[in-house]
Design a protein around this motif. Structure first.
Motif, PDB file in Angstrom:
ATOM      1  N   CYS A  64      20.436   2.540  -3.944  1.00 35.19           N
ATOM      2  CA  CYS A  64      19.076   2.314  -3.448  1.00 35.19           C
ATOM      3  C   CYS A  64      18.971   2.672  -1.973  1.00 35.19           C
ATOM      4  N   LEU A  65      17.784   3.088  -1.589  1.00 36.30           N
ATOM      5  CA  LEU A  65      17.470   3.243  -0.180  1.00 36.30           C
ATOM      6  C   LEU A  65      16.616   2.056   0.233  1.00 36.30           C
ATOM      7  N   LEU A  66      17.092   1.300   1.208  1.00 35.60           N
ATOM      8  CA  LEU A  66      16.377   0.113   1.684  1.00 35.60           C
ATOM      9  C   LEU A  66      15.680   0.457   2.996  1.00 35.60           C
ATOM     10  N   LEU A  67      14.368   0.331   3.001  1.00 31.44           N
ATOM     11  CA  LEU A  67      13.566   0.661   4.176  1.00 31.44           C
ATOM     12  C   LEU A  67      12.960  -0.593   4.797  1.00 31.44           C
ATOM     13  N   HIS A  68      13.166  -0.744   6.091  1.00 32.86           N
ATOM     14  CA  HIS A  68      12.444  -1.755   6.868  1.00 32.86           C
ATOM     15  C   HIS A  68      11.892  -1.027   8.096  1.00 32.86           C
ATOM     16  N   LEU A  69      10.578  -0.935   8.190  1.00 35.14           N
ATOM     17  CA  LEU A  69       9.967  -0.169   9.274  1.00 35.14           C
ATOM     18  C   LEU A  69      10.004  -0.904  10.609  1.00 35.14           C
ATOM     19  N   MET A  70      10.054  -2.236  10.576  1.00 34.50           N
ATOM     20  CA  MET A  70      10.073  -3.040  11.802  1.00 34.50           C
ATOM     21  C   MET A  70       8.882  -2.657  12.687  1.00 34.50           C
ATOM     22  N   LEU A  71       8.986  -2.951  13.975  1.00 34.62           N
ATOM     23  CA  LEU A  71       7.893  -2.709  14.910  1.00 34.62           C
ATOM     24  C   LEU A  71       7.790  -1.220  15.247  1.00 34.62           C
ATOM     25  N   GLY A  72       6.631  -0.630  14.981  1.00 30.83           N
ATOM     26  CA  GLY A  72       6.393   0.767  15.337  1.00 30.83           C
ATOM     27  C   GLY A  72       6.761   1.786  14.281  1.00 30.83           C
ATOM     28  N   GLY A  73       7.385   1.364  13.186  1.00 29.21           N
ATOM     29  CA  GLY A  73       7.791   2.304  12.147  1.00 29.21           C
ATOM     30  C   GLY A  73       6.613   2.801  11.321  1.00 29.21           C
ATOM     31  N   ARG A  74       6.681   4.065  10.925  1.00 26.82           N
ATOM     32  CA  ARG A  74       5.618   4.683  10.132  1.00 26.82           C
ATOM     33  C   ARG A  74       6.236   5.664   9.135  1.00 26.82           C
ATOM     34  N   MET A  75       5.451   6.030   8.125  1.00 28.25           N
ATOM     35  CA  MET A  75       5.832   7.087   7.197  1.00 28.25           C
ATOM     36  C   MET A  75       4.694   8.083   7.086  1.00 28.25           C
ATOM     37  N   PHE A  76       5.051   9.338   6.803  1.00 33.44           N
ATOM     38  CA  PHE A  76       4.042  10.365   6.511  1.00 33.44           C
ATOM     39  C   PHE A  76       4.624  11.325   5.495  1.00 33.44           C
ATOM     40  N   PHE A  77       3.813  11.697   4.507  1.00 33.46           N
ATOM     41  CA  PHE A  77       4.246  12.609   3.452  1.00 33.46           C
ATOM     42  C   PHE A  77       3.403  13.878   3.507  1.00 33.46           C
ATOM     43  N   GLY A  78       4.061  15.028   3.615  1.00 35.05           N
ATOM     44  CA  GLY A  78       3.302  16.272   3.652  1.00 35.05           C
ATOM     45  C   GLY A  78       4.197  17.481   3.821  1.00 35.05           C
ATOM     46  N   LYS A  79       3.572  18.629   3.990  1.00 32.65           N
ATOM     47  CA  LYS A  79       4.292  19.881   4.209  1.00 32.65           C
ATOM     48  C   LYS A  79       4.693  19.996   5.674  1.00 32.65           C
ATOM     49  N   GLU A  80       5.513  20.993   5.967  1.00 39.32           N
ATOM     50  CA  GLU A  80       6.000  21.195   7.335  1.00 39.32           C
ATOM     51  C   GLU A  80       4.851  21.356   8.323  1.00 39.32           C
ATOM     52  N   GLU A  81       3.791  22.053   7.905  1.00 41.64           N
ATOM     53  CA  GLU A  81       2.660  22.258   8.815  1.00 41.64           C
ATOM     54  C   GLU A  81       1.872  20.969   9.073  1.00 41.64           C
ATOM     55  N   ASP A  82       2.089  19.969   8.227  1.00 47.39           N
ATOM     56  CA  ASP A  82       1.403  18.678   8.399  1.00 47.39           C
ATOM     57  C   ASP A  82       2.275  17.658   9.132  1.00 47.39           C
ATOM     58  N   ARG A  83       3.445  18.078   9.548  1.00 44.60           N
ATOM     59  CA  ARG A  83       4.416  17.197  10.201  1.00 44.60           C
ATOM     60  C   ARG A  83       3.748  16.403  11.328  1.00 44.60           C
ATOM     61  N   PRO A  84       3.931  15.090  11.362  1.00 47.10           N
ATOM     62  CA  PRO A  84       3.283  14.280  12.404  1.00 47.10           C
ATOM     63  C   PRO A  84       3.788  14.630  13.798  1.00 47.10           C
ATOM     64  N   ASP A  85       2.909  14.514  14.781  1.00 41.32           N
ATOM     65  CA  ASP A  85       3.257  14.818  16.164  1.00 41.32           C
ATOM     66  C   ASP A  85       3.953  13.624  16.797  1.00 41.32           C
ATOM     67  N   THR A 134       0.834  -1.201   0.000  1.00 38.15           N
ATOM     68  CA  THR A 134       0.000   0.000   0.000  1.00 38.15           C
ATOM     69  C   THR A 134       0.869   1.252   0.000  1.00 38.15           C
ATOM     70  N   TYR A 135       1.890   1.273   0.868  1.00 36.29           N
ATOM     71  CA  TYR A 135       2.825   2.398   0.887  1.00 36.29           C
ATOM     72  C   TYR A 135       3.455   2.596  -0.491  1.00 36.29           C
ATOM     73  N   LEU A 155      -1.062   7.970   5.248  1.00 32.67           N
ATOM     74  CA  LEU A 155       0.249   8.287   4.691  1.00 32.67           C
ATOM     75  C   LEU A 155       0.365   9.775   4.393  1.00 32.67           C
ATOM     76  N   PHE A 156      -0.740  10.388   4.050  1.00 27.91           N
ATOM     77  CA  PHE A 156      -0.736  11.822   3.754  1.00 27.91           C
ATOM     78  C   PHE A 156      -2.095  12.394   4.119  1.00 27.91           C
ATOM     79  N   LYS A 157      -2.183  13.691   4.198  1.00 25.78           N
ATOM     80  CA  LYS A 157      -3.426  14.374   4.532  1.00 25.78           C
ATOM     81  C   LYS A 157      -4.462  14.081   3.443  1.00 25.78           C
ATOM     82  N   GLY A 158      -5.618  13.585   3.845  1.00 21.06           N
ATOM     83  CA  GLY A 158      -6.651  13.235   2.879  1.00 21.06           C
ATOM     84  C   GLY A 158      -6.558  11.818   2.359  1.00 21.06           C
ATOM     85  N   ASP A 159      -5.611  11.035   2.897  1.00 17.17           N
ATOM     86  CA  ASP A 159      -5.455   9.638   2.502  1.00 17.17           C
ATOM     87  C   ASP A 159      -6.635   8.815   3.028  1.00 17.17           C
ATOM     88  N   LEU A 160      -7.459   8.314   2.123  1.00 19.77           N
ATOM     89  CA  LEU A 160      -8.623   7.511   2.499  1.00 19.77           C
ATOM     90  C   LEU A 160      -8.406   6.020   2.242  1.00 19.77           C
TER      91      LEU A 160
END
Length: 267
Positions: free
Chosen positions: A69-90, A9-10, A220-225
């Motif tokens: 290449c960039l290899l990503l493994h989120l493991m336990l608790g890992g997350r991603m978010f895409f957005g502007k600075e004002e949308d930065r996750p807390d 999905t990501y 993943l991003f603001k408005g992601d349904l």
């Protein structure tokens, strides 16, 4: 921990957002989340276009235009978010990749990581991972051959990434519920019909997980349904009624992992 449907999905959602876009900067707040010094990492990824995003098992691979290449493994608790600075996750951000005024934030990388590797190093990382269960070449015959000499329990076998890629603790429960098989059932006890049901359930549950956006609730991003639309049948539903037979779902620890199942309609 994100499993195959969550990482797929990501991948599908990120491709139109950053595919073909150049990384304009990188911020490293936790150097343990990367594999080389922060300054070197930032220098090597800045101005590199994202040529493509691929998934292998529970990993994502961001292919850069220079061949690395960039290899990503989120493991336990890992997350991603895409957005502007004002949308930065807390949440605490360990790594941030910038694309002009939008940023890809990586949070919860206590065990997870984003490593900069060559294509050859990526291939070496993946050499012991089993086949992709949704690959067009993953036929029932292939599946049957993989399991024919195994004697372990079903759940622990499904969790083994060297056997089949991408299935974790949650979807192993979902698959076994759908196949009406108990998690401690031994592989060598299964007859042909059991194996057919298990194979079809792997395909069905993982495809359904992808179609419904996986289980992770955070968008993943603001408005992601899309993200987080998958509703588990049994996992984490201890004490609730089974959707198929209405008996009570139970939880049992198997090899230090929680397994959720229905004792009535799983055999």
């Amino acid at each position: 921990m994100p499993e195959l449907p969550e990482m797929e999905t990501y991948k599908l959602l990120l491709q139109p957002l950053i595919g073909g876009q150049a990384v304009t900067g990188a911020t490293i707040n936790r150097e343990k989340s990367i594999n080389i010094p922060a300054e070197q990492f930032t220098s090597l990824v800045t101005n590199q276009k994202i040529k493509g995003i691929e998934r292998r098992a529970k990993y994502l691979v961001f292919r850069l235009q220079n061949g690395s290449c960039l290899l990503l493994h989120l493991m336990l608790g890992g997350r991603m978010f895409f957005g502007k600075e004002e949308d930065r996750p807390d949440r605490t951000v360990q790594v941030q990749l910038s694309f002009e005024n939008h940023h890809l934030y990586f949070t919860g990388l206590r065990l997870g990581y984003l490593h900069l590797l060559s294509l050859e190093m990526i291939q070496q990382e993946f050499q012991h991972i089993g086949p992709e269960p949704l690959d067009q070449h993953f036929s029932f015959h292939t599946f049957e051959n993989i399991l024919k000499d195994r004697k372990g329990g079903l759940k622990t076998t499904l969790l083994n990434q060297e056997v089949i890629a991408g299935i974790g603790n949650r979807y192993s429960d979902e698959i076994l519920w759908h196949a009406q098989l108990l998690p401690e059932r031994k592989i060598n006890e299964l007859d042909h019909d059991d194996l057919v049901r298990l194979y079809k359930s792997i395909q069905y549950i993982l495809q359904q997980g992808i179609q419904q956006g996986g289980y992770m609730e955070e968008p993943l991003f603001k408005g992601d349904l899309k993200t987080g639309g998958y509703d588990m049948y049994v996992h984490s539903h201890e004490g609730e009624n089974c959707r198929r037979c209405h008996s009570t779902i139970v939880m049992k620890e198997i090899s230090s992992r929680k397994a959720y199942f229905c004792q009535s309609c799983q055999h």
